[in-house]
Design a protein around this motif. Structure first.
Motif, short mmCIF file in Angstrom:
data_model
loop_
_atom_site.label_atom_id
_atom_site.label_comp_id
_atom_site.label_asym_id
_atom_site.label_seq_id
_atom_site.Cartn_x
_atom_site.Cartn_y
_atom_site.Cartn_z
N UNK A 82 3.46 -52.28 13.90
CA UNK A 82 2.09 -51.86 13.58
C UNK A 82 1.82 -50.46 14.12
N UNK A 83 2.29 -50.18 15.33
CA UNK A 83 2.07 -48.85 15.90
C UNK A 83 2.77 -47.76 15.11
N UNK A 84 4.01 -48.00 14.70
CA UNK A 84 4.75 -46.99 13.93
C UNK A 84 4.09 -46.73 12.58
N UNK A 85 3.54 -47.77 11.96
CA UNK A 85 2.83 -47.59 10.69
C UNK A 85 1.62 -46.68 10.88
N UNK A 86 0.87 -46.86 11.96
CA UNK A 86 -0.28 -46.02 12.23
C UNK A 86 0.14 -44.56 12.44
N UNK A 87 1.26 -44.35 13.11
CA UNK A 87 1.76 -42.99 13.33
C UNK A 87 2.14 -42.32 12.00
N UNK A 88 2.77 -43.07 11.11
CA UNK A 88 3.15 -42.52 9.81
C UNK A 88 1.91 -42.11 9.02
N UNK A 112 -3.57 -43.97 19.29
CA UNK A 112 -3.60 -45.42 19.16
C UNK A 112 -2.26 -45.96 18.65
N UNK A 113 -1.66 -45.26 17.69
CA UNK A 113 -0.40 -45.74 17.12
C UNK A 113 0.77 -45.65 18.08
N UNK A 114 0.78 -44.61 18.92
CA UNK A 114 1.91 -44.43 19.83
C UNK A 114 1.78 -45.26 21.10
#
Length: 411
Positions: A82-88, A112-114
């Protein structure tokens, strides 16, 4: 004859843990060399562009404990993905560059993503050690710290190179391939999260906040990184604005800090000698701060390099050593949460550093402002030394899975 449990950590498990943990430090530091060109684009001064730093750190400070709680409740694999998706998504949004306010929002999303990487990695390692009966994975903890600290200081160099070739929006766009790669590694190699058989237990935060040893570790981490981030962002801005260096040249001058931090982190994985390494890190902070008192626009480049290296020594030593102490002090059930608050302490220090830079530099970075910053950092180092010396728990022996469990929770 009892069968021996294999305690070896597969490299395929370490890769996604490192990849996820790198997303935060690289985004924390690439922005350092982009503040001036972004300010030119949107006609904004240091007080306004500082929100690009503060926005990420505020989101991270709040989000890290939340990510840690989610890791403990739902499992590290889900949180990593979920975090990596937010970063993308943030990487895509950052390339649009609609306004300074828009970019601040992108930085908040990046923060938030990282958040997921570090607490997820610590939880996976602790669960692996408990499951196999292994000792503290000092080698992997050192590798995580080496990767994070190296990335943290390489960030300005990478950012300056990207800006030189493609312009400052590239520091946001680079998150797209990084996040996708992190997602792929987590999907392939991080074990699937197991759902508990019974009802979910209520998370007991007293196990974290009732532990005086953990709280002292948080304090040390926060103070140390207040000084480190103040140099990382303040020194780079002074090099660009007062010394007249380009973004690429200023980033390259931070390489000594990166190299020394990586070497120091690699040599700091031992489970004993914690207090001695922390005292040495304080000494490095004092040396670096003292050198900055003699720095001006015409100072010999070697002095700047040596000062950067001194702060790199402090960075590499303090991060791994405090991380190792935390591994001893937190239980397996609260490792994600405790690790989240550990990073929160670090980024509270980063936000304080941003405020300190604004106070010392005012509207424009000058040599006088840099000297004021150096004096302040020397004072912080003295406080950090006192906090380290009065902590008797740091003098404990080697850390193993057995003696970690025997330590008093509130000591």
């Amino acid at each position: 004859m009892t069968a021996r449990t294999d305690t070896t950590i597969d490299a395929r498990l370490v890769i996604p843990l490192v990849a996820g943990a790198l997303l935060n430090p690289i985004n924390s530091t690439m922005i350092a060399v982009a503040l001036v060109p972004i300010g030119r684009t949107f006609d904004a001064g240091p007080a306004q562009t500082a929100w690009l730093i503060t926005g990420l750190y505020l989101a991270t400070a709040v989000g890290q404990p939340v990510a840690g709680v989610l890791v403990d409740r739902w499992g590290p694999r889900r949180v990593l993905l979920a975090g990596a998706l937010a970063v993308a998504l943030a990487g895509v949004a950052g390339t649009l560059a609609l306004s300074l306010g828009w970019l601040v929002g992108v930085r908040v999303l990046l923060g938030l993503g990282t958040c997921a990487g570090f607490p997820a990695a610590m939880a996976v390692l602790r669960r692996h050690a408990d499951r196999t009966g292994g000792d503290v994975p000092a080698g992997v903890l050192s590798l995580l710290a080496i990767a994070a600290q190296t990335t943290m200081v390489i960030g300005p160099t990478l950012g300056g190179t990207l800006i030189g070739f493609f312009g400052w929006p590239a520091i946001f766009a680079v998150n797209i391939p990084l996040a996708v790669g992190s997602m792929l590694c987590a999907w392939l190699w991080v074990p699937r999260d197991e759902r508990p058989a019974g009802p979910r237990q209520r998370l007991d935060l007293r196990g974290v906040f009732g532990n005086a040893a953990i709280l002292r570790t948080y304090l040390r981490q926060g103070l140390a990184f207040l000084a480190i981030y103040a140099i990382m962002f303040g020194f780079v801005q002074w090099l660009q604005a007062d010394r007249g260096m380009s973004e690429t040249a200023a980033g390259l001058l931070m390489l000594p800090m990166s190299l020394v931090a990586a070497i120091a982190a690699g040599l700091s994985g031992r489970a004993d000698g914690i207090r001695a390494r922390l005292v040495l890190s304080v000494a490095a902070l004092l040396v670096g701060s003292a050198l900055l008192l003699w720095v001006g626009t015409g100072t010999w480049l070697g002095v700047l390099v040596f000062s950067s290296a001194a702060f790199g020594l402090a960075q590499g030593l303090t991060s791994v050593t405090n991380q190792t102490a935390l591994y001893r002090q937190a239980s397996a059930e609260t490792m994600g949460t405790a690790s989240g608050f550990f990073r929160t302490a670090q980024y509270v220090g980063a936000m304080a550093a941003s405020a300190l830079i604004a106070i010392c530099f005012g509207d424009h970075p000058t040599s006088a402002g840099l000297h004021t910053l150096a004096v302040t950092l020397a004072g912080i180092a003295v406080v950090l030394l006192a906090v380290t010396l009065v902590d008797r728990r740091l003098a404990a022996g080697p850390l193993t899975a057995a003696n970690r469990e025997r330590e008093p929770a509130g000591s």
